[in-house]
Design an enzyme around this catalytic site. Structure first.
Site, PDB file in Angstrom:
ATOM      1  N   ILE A 161      42.649   4.047  21.858  1.00  0.00           N
ATOM      2  CA  ILE A 161      41.512   3.798  20.971  1.00  0.00           C
ATOM      3  C   ILE A 161      42.022   3.438  19.587  1.00  0.00           C
ATOM      4  O   ILE A 161      42.817   4.166  18.993  1.00  0.00           O
ATOM      5  CB  ILE A 161      40.567   5.018  20.946  1.00  0.00           C
ATOM      6  CG1 ILE A 161      39.962   5.180  22.353  1.00  0.00           C
ATOM      7  CG2 ILE A 161      39.479   4.837  19.880  1.00  0.00           C
ATOM      8  CD1 ILE A 161      38.875   6.207  22.474  1.00  0.00           C
ATOM      9  N   ALA A 191      44.917   5.062  15.235  1.00  0.00           N
ATOM     10  CA  ALA A 191      44.678   4.899  16.681  1.00  0.00           C
ATOM     11  C   ALA A 191      45.119   6.175  17.388  1.00  0.00           C
ATOM     12  O   ALA A 191      45.734   7.051  16.778  1.00  0.00           O
ATOM     13  CB  ALA A 191      45.482   3.719  17.214  1.00  0.00           C
ATOM     14  N   LYS A 192      44.803   6.286  18.634  1.00  0.00           N
ATOM     15  CA  LYS A 192      45.315   7.410  19.429  1.00  0.00           C
ATOM     16  C   LYS A 192      45.240   7.015  20.890  1.00  0.00           C
ATOM     17  O   LYS A 192      44.437   6.152  21.273  1.00  0.00           O
ATOM     18  CB  LYS A 192      44.464   8.673  19.210  1.00  0.00           C
ATOM     19  CG  LYS A 192      45.187   9.945  19.570  1.00  0.00           C
ATOM     20  CD  LYS A 192      46.156  10.372  18.494  1.00  0.00           C
ATOM     21  CE  LYS A 192      46.912  11.626  18.861  1.00  0.00           C
ATOM     22  NZ  LYS A 192      47.719  12.121  17.732  1.00  0.00           N
ATOM     23  N   GLY A 193      46.073   7.637  21.719  1.00  0.00           N
ATOM     24  CA  GLY A 193      46.039   7.360  23.154  1.00  0.00           C
ATOM     25  C   GLY A 193      46.196   8.642  23.927  1.00  0.00           C
ATOM     26  O   GLY A 193      46.617   9.662  23.379  1.00  0.00           O
ATOM     27  N   ASP A 215      52.906  12.802  20.979  1.00  0.00           N
ATOM     28  CA  ASP A 215      51.933  13.844  20.623  1.00  0.00           C
ATOM     29  C   ASP A 215      52.115  14.942  21.670  1.00  0.00           C
ATOM     30  O   ASP A 215      53.206  15.068  22.248  1.00  0.00           O
ATOM     31  CB  ASP A 215      50.504  13.264  20.585  1.00  0.00           C
ATOM     32  CG  ASP A 215      49.503  14.231  19.958  1.00  0.00           C
ATOM     33  OD1 ASP A 215      49.563  14.445  18.741  1.00  0.00           O
ATOM     34  OD2 ASP A 215      48.669  14.795  20.688  1.00  0.00           O
TER      35      ASP A 215
END
Ligand code: NAD
Length: 457
Positions: free
Chosen positions: A103, A148-150, A189
């Site tokens: 995202i 962003a992040k996934g 992460d």
């Protein structure tokens, strides 16, 4: 590995409109199409989702800034959301189908940047929350990235190395189209590390040629940066050093406890210990321990690295995870998952300062309780930016195929962390608000400024 994965949602791609994204994979749809739709914590409500937490603080800052509704709505949802199916044959001989998300919340200030999380509880709303938090964090740190992040909803901690590698490569194959060293750069992460980043870089390289700047947090032999692994924890300690004199703490007389003894928590502990502080409690997913005489942070990290359980660390007493929060100490470092300090346990917290290594560890209700109890909270949106700052350094080095010494990295990190603390604490004083509110004000203002300059809004 007999894991039941959620049925995946249909893949979707392309820029988001000003309408809120449709929820997939069983996630609840957003309540309303503007930033006004956010759920606020009600009377007696102890738990909020990470997304509710981030949107609550965003909304409050928007009101204070007097940002018009049409502008606030742009930042309330993500720019682009991609959901992919990851079918992988595991060692039980069965194909397990996981859901993966990337995202991109906002890219006004530069390429999207944010970690990849592997955890069974990953869902699209959690990734949305973490992506928007990244937008505000990169702005607070003033590094030229967006947010962003996934994530993949796989139980990586229980999988074999070869299984994690297969999931990682399959995920990269499916999201590579929206990544790139000047577009979107992932990082580690929860349950992902330098090895996972190496696999991601290798997979991307098969299609695009050797591209070290495609991910950060890589191993040192693959153009990783010195200092990156410890950077988030080190950044937390830089924050402690800035804040300590304000509440009368001296490092050598400080006691602390860590919730979540993983990358961030264990490095923060080891560096606090280097300053002379004493760790009196620690926890991870296996349980919690305490010792008034002190727990050696280096030995505990080595014990876990060698495959030992935290709860079997010699010389410590096993306690319940909730009792960890109640330990009397000067500093508590939550460095596990979101929402772990909530209305139900915030009153038990018995420390002077909280440094949020984790993302969204504190619900707004708990935040209010901590404020009323006089606890000095250094919020996630400034406390844990050390990781992304050092990722920025790694990216700069990779773009130049040049390497800085660890000392150079740590010194530059210290400079940026101190500046972030001073920018935010100055704003907090000026507006008579908490550090958290001030950090959101600073972050949102910078993103709005960049968006206006580009002509986005
Ligand atoms: P990690 O996987 O290395 O460590 C997470 C730790 O939390 C593990 O020790 C795990 O056992 C523990 N944990 C899980 N559930 C727990 C529970 N219920 N109670 C206590 N401990 C529990 O992950 P990490 O990279 O250290 O990330 C930790 C937090 O910091 C996350 O919220 C992450 O988003 C945030 N963060 C990480 C970075 C980074 O650079 N890695 C940067 C910014 C923020």
């Amino acid at each position: 590995m007999a894991t039941k994965a959620k049925a995946p949602a249909a893949a979707k791609d392309g820029p988001a409109t000003d309408k809120p994204p449709q929820a997939t994979d069983g996630a609840k749809a957003d309540p309303e199409p503007t930033h006004k739709g956010v759920a606020r914590p009600g009377e007696g409500q102890a738990e909020m989702s990470n997304l509710d937490i981030v949107r609550f603080y965003f909304d409050r800052a928007v009101e204070r800034l007097g940002l018009p509704d049409d502008v606030a709505t742009v930042f309330w949802s993500s720019y682009r959301e991609v959901t992919v199916q990851i079918p992988v044959k595991l060692s039980d001989g069965k194909v397990h189908t996981f859901s993966g998300y990337r995202i991109q919340h906002n890219g006004a200030r530069g390429p999207y940047k944010g970690g990849i999380r592997f955890h069974p509880e990953v869902d699209i709303d959690e990734v949305r929350a973490l992506a928007s938090l990244m937008t505000w964090k990169t702005a607070v740190a003033n590094v030229p990235f967006g947010g962003a992040k996934g994530g993949v909803n796989c139980p990586a901690a229980d999988l074999e190395r070869s299984e994690v590698q297969a999931i990682t490569r399959s995920f990269m194959d499916k999201i590579e189209k929206i990544l790139g060293p000047t577009r979107d750069i992932p990082a580690p992460d929860v349950n992902t590390n330098a090895q996972v980043m190496a696999w991601m870089m290798d997979e991307y390289g098969k299609l695009h040629g050797h591209t070290p700047a495609i991910v950060t947090g890589k191993p040192i032999p693959l153009e990783g940066s010195y200092g990156r692994e410890a950077a988030t924890g080190r950044g937390c300690v830089y924050m402690f050093r800035e804040a300590a004199p304000q509440i009368g703490l001296t490092p050598a007389e400080t006691t602390f406890a860590v919730q979540g003894y993983g990358n961030v928590g264990s490095w923060a502990a080891r560096i606090m210990q280097q300053l002379g502080a004493k760790m009196v409690g620690a926890s991870d997913a296996s349980g919690a321990i305490r010792s008034d005489a002190g727990i050696d942070a280096d030995n505990l990290a080595a014990h876990i690295k060698d495959g030992g359980k935290l709860t079997e660390f010699p010389g410590s007493e096993v306690i319940s995870p909730d009792d960890l929060l109640a330990i009397e100490c000067d500093v508590l470092i939550p460095a596990a998952l979101g929402g772990m300090i909530h209305e139900g346990n915030a009153d038990r917290i018995n420390c002077k300062m909280i440094i949020e290594g984790a993302n969204s560890p504190t619900t707004p209700h708990a935040d209010q309780i901590l404020h009323d109890n006089g606890v000095h909270v250094i919020p996630d949106v400034m406390a844990n930016v050390g990781g992304v700052v050092c990722s920025y350094f790694e990216w700069v080095q990779n773009m130049q195929h040049f390497r800085w010494s660890e000392r150079e990295v740590n010194d530059k990190l210290g400079g940026i962390m101190r500046k972030a603390y001073r920018d935010v604490s100055g704003r907090a004083k000026e507006e008579k608000v908490s550090l958290r509110d001030a950090a959101y004000l600073v972050g949102i203002e910078r993103v709005v400024e960049a968006s206006r300059a580009r002509g986005y809004i």
